[in-house]
Design a protein around this motif. Sequence first.
Motif, PDB file in Angstrom:
ATOM      1  N   ALA A   6      25.390 -10.103  37.183  1.00  0.00           N
ATOM      2  CA  ALA A   6      25.989  -9.158  38.136  1.00  0.00           C
ATOM      3  C   ALA A   6      25.895  -7.733  37.602  1.00  0.00           C
ATOM      4  CB  ALA A   6      27.447  -9.537  38.393  1.00  0.00           C
ATOM      5  N   LEU A   7      26.123  -7.561  36.284  1.00  0.00           N
ATOM      6  CA  LEU A   7      26.025  -6.231  35.683  1.00  0.00           C
ATOM      7  C   LEU A   7      24.596  -5.725  35.684  1.00  0.00           C
ATOM      8  CD1 LEU A   7      28.534  -6.555  32.710  1.00  0.00           C
ATOM      9  CD2 LEU A   7      28.653  -4.902  34.582  1.00  0.00           C
ATOM     10  N   ARG A  65      37.004  -7.417  33.767  1.00  0.00           N
ATOM     11  CA  ARG A  65      36.185  -8.376  33.031  1.00  0.00           C
ATOM     12  C   ARG A  65      34.823  -7.777  32.704  1.00  0.00           C
ATOM     13  NH1 ARG A  65      35.324 -13.707  36.091  1.00  0.00           N
ATOM     14  NH2 ARG A  65      37.449 -14.116  35.348  1.00  0.00           N
ATOM     15  N   GLU A  66      34.228  -7.046  33.651  1.00  0.00           N
ATOM     16  CA  GLU A  66      32.922  -6.448  33.417  1.00  0.00           C
ATOM     17  C   GLU A  66      32.991  -5.366  32.344  1.00  0.00           C
ATOM     18  OE1 GLU A  66      30.830  -7.082  37.809  1.00  0.00           O
ATOM     19  OE2 GLU A  66      32.095  -5.333  37.435  1.00  0.00           O
ATOM     20  N   SER A 116      27.016 -15.394  34.818  1.00  0.00           N
ATOM     21  CA  SER A 116      27.082 -14.756  36.133  1.00  0.00           C
ATOM     22  C   SER A 116      27.539 -13.299  36.021  1.00  0.00           C
ATOM     23  CB  SER A 116      28.012 -15.537  37.063  1.00  0.00           C
ATOM     24  OG  SER A 116      29.341 -15.520  36.584  1.00  0.00           O
ATOM     25  N   THR A 117      28.437 -13.020  35.060  1.00  0.00           N
ATOM     26  CA  THR A 117      28.895 -11.643  34.844  1.00  0.00           C
ATOM     27  C   THR A 117      27.749 -10.775  34.339  1.00  0.00           C
ATOM     28  OG1 THR A 117      31.131 -12.422  34.308  1.00  0.00           O
ATOM     29  CG2 THR A 117      30.562 -10.183  33.621  1.00  0.00           C
ATOM     30  N   ARG A 118      26.969 -11.321  33.401  1.00  0.00           N
ATOM     31  CA  ARG A 118      25.819 -10.591  32.872  1.00  0.00           C
ATOM     32  C   ARG A 118      24.826 -10.271  33.989  1.00  0.00           C
ATOM     33  NH1 ARG A 118      22.311 -14.092  29.073  1.00  0.00           N
ATOM     34  NH2 ARG A 118      21.866 -15.011  31.103  1.00  0.00           N
ATOM     35  N   PHE A 123      33.231  -7.120  29.119  1.00  0.00           N
ATOM     36  CA  PHE A 123      31.915  -7.696  28.826  1.00  0.00           C
ATOM     37  C   PHE A 123      31.013  -6.633  28.206  1.00  0.00           C
ATOM     38  CE2 PHE A 123      27.593  -8.944  29.546  1.00  0.00           C
ATOM     39  CZ  PHE A 123      27.584 -10.328  29.517  1.00  0.00           C
ATOM     40  N   VAL A 144      30.452 -18.492  33.667  1.00  0.00           N
ATOM     41  CA  VAL A 144      30.973 -17.218  34.166  1.00  0.00           C
ATOM     42  C   VAL A 144      30.395 -16.053  33.358  1.00  0.00           C
ATOM     43  CG1 VAL A 144      33.048 -15.803  34.458  1.00  0.00           C
ATOM     44  CG2 VAL A 144      33.083 -18.214  35.091  1.00  0.00           C
ATOM     45  N   THR A 196      34.835  -4.307  37.331  1.00  0.00           N
ATOM     46  CA  THR A 196      36.084  -5.047  37.172  1.00  0.00           C
ATOM     47  C   THR A 196      36.517  -4.972  35.710  1.00  0.00           C
ATOM     48  OG1 THR A 196      34.990  -7.133  36.635  1.00  0.00           O
ATOM     49  CG2 THR A 196      35.339  -6.639  38.972  1.00  0.00           C
TER      50      THR A 196
END
Length: 216
Positions: free
Chosen positions: A190-191, A156-157, A186-188, A160, A183, A154
């Motif tokens: 998820a990656l 955002r990713e 959670s993004t970290r 990031f 968030v 995404t």
Amino acid sequence: MQPVSITKVALVDDHKLFRKGMLELINGFSTYTVSLEAENGRDFTRKLFPENIPDIVLLDISMPVMDGFETAAWLQEHHPQVKILALSMKNDEETVLRMLQCGVDGYVLKNADPSELRMALEALEVNGSYYAGSVREVLKRDLQNKKAPKAELTEREVEFLRLACTELPYKSFAPLLHVSPRVVESTREALFRKLDVVSRTGLVLYAIREGIFKVV
């Protein structure tokens, strides 16, 4: 007139004559000063206090008691904001990649010209990383030999990942991404799952390989 900002540099090397030469060289650079000297990683950690945390550590690899690998990993865990510039005569693939995995931000050979050292120090402050030409070749070969995980990211990713390649701690990402600290976490995570990595170094290497972040 605003006061000039001075960058504090620590020298960690077991050769006293080399340290003294580096001290004179760095103190001769405007806006840089050697604030701490140590003969190995253990000596360095014992001399490190909250009031004398350096901005950059020039770190030898082959040292007794606590070598460069151990010292870099310790700094990455306890003082991730400190930039690490590895200084070594070794540029073999195993040594270079292992130091990168330990969290170093730059790598310069000891036989480099003084002007390259100055360039490396400045690049660490401005861009967050610096790697000598021969070291960049090792890094490129390693990245080319690894197959990138199939992952759709995404916006955002991607942003990031760009931030992960800077010196900023994770806690500083939230206002820049316009999200909450939760968030960011959670993004970290998820990656980590998407890219099949377990550390910030893994995120950085992926970003470099995919052209999301350019190595200086």
